[in-house]
Design a protein around this motif. Structure first.
Motif, PDB file in Angstrom:
ATOM      1  N   ASP A   7      -0.684  -3.488   7.816  1.00 34.69           N
ATOM      2  CA  ASP A   7      -1.856  -4.351   7.742  1.00 34.69           C
ATOM      3  C   ASP A   7      -1.456  -5.759   8.175  1.00 34.69           C
ATOM      4  OD1 ASP A   7      -4.307  -5.457   7.153  1.00 34.69           O
ATOM      5  OD2 ASP A   7      -4.075  -5.344   4.977  1.00 34.69           O
ATOM      6  N   LYS A   9      -2.647  -9.509   9.132  1.00 37.53           N
ATOM      7  CA  LYS A   9      -3.779 -10.387   8.846  1.00 37.53           C
ATOM      8  C   LYS A   9      -3.594 -11.751   9.504  1.00 37.53           C
ATOM      9  CE  LYS A   9      -2.711  -9.507   4.717  1.00 37.53           C
ATOM     10  NZ  LYS A   9      -2.450  -9.383   3.312  1.00 37.53           N
ATOM     11  N   LYS A  47      -3.856  -1.767  10.862  1.00 36.02           N
ATOM     12  CA  LYS A  47      -5.022  -2.632  10.729  1.00 36.02           C
ATOM     13  C   LYS A  47      -4.626  -4.028  11.200  1.00 36.02           C
ATOM     14  CE  LYS A  47      -5.755  -1.921   6.260  1.00 36.02           C
ATOM     15  NZ  LYS A  47      -6.409  -1.906   4.931  1.00 36.02           N
TER      16      LYS A  47
END
Length: 85
Positions: A7, A9, A47
Motif C-alpha cells: 500500500d 500512499k 494499492k
C-alpha cells in the motif's frame, strides 16, 4: 494465509497543475509495479493511492519476504526509468 498487500500512499498536491501530473504518475507507478512484481512475488495486491500522510505499508508477508519486498521496492523506487514510456 493473509493476503499480501503493498500500500503506497501519497499526500494530495494542492496545485491543480501538479494534481494532474500526480494522478498520471500514480497510475503509471501502479501499472509498472504490478508488471514487475509478478516476476518476484505471487498473490500480491498493490494499492497506490492518496492519503492524509505519505508512506508505504507492506502486510501479509513473512518477515524474510517483507525484507525482500522492501529492498525490491527501494530498487524500483530508485529506477530513474520506472515511469518512462
Amino acid at each position: 494465509m493473509a493476503m499480501k498487500i503493498i500500500d503506497i500512499k501519497f499526500t494530495k498536491e494542492h496545485d491543480s497543475k501538479k494534481q494532474q501530473a500526480q494522478t498520471e504518475m500514480m497510475q503509471k507507478l501502479s501499472e509498472r509495479l504490478s508488471q514487475r512484481i509478478k516476476d518476484k512475488f505471487s498473490d500480491v495486491r498493490i494499492k497506490v493511492r492518496l492519503s492524509s500522510s505519505s508512506g508505504i505499508d507492506v502486510s501479509g508477508f513473512r518477515d524474510t519476504e517483507k525484507k525482500q519486498v522492501m529492498e525490491w521496492l527501494e530498487d524500483v523506487w530508485n529506477d530513474p526509468f520506472l515511469l518512462d514510456d
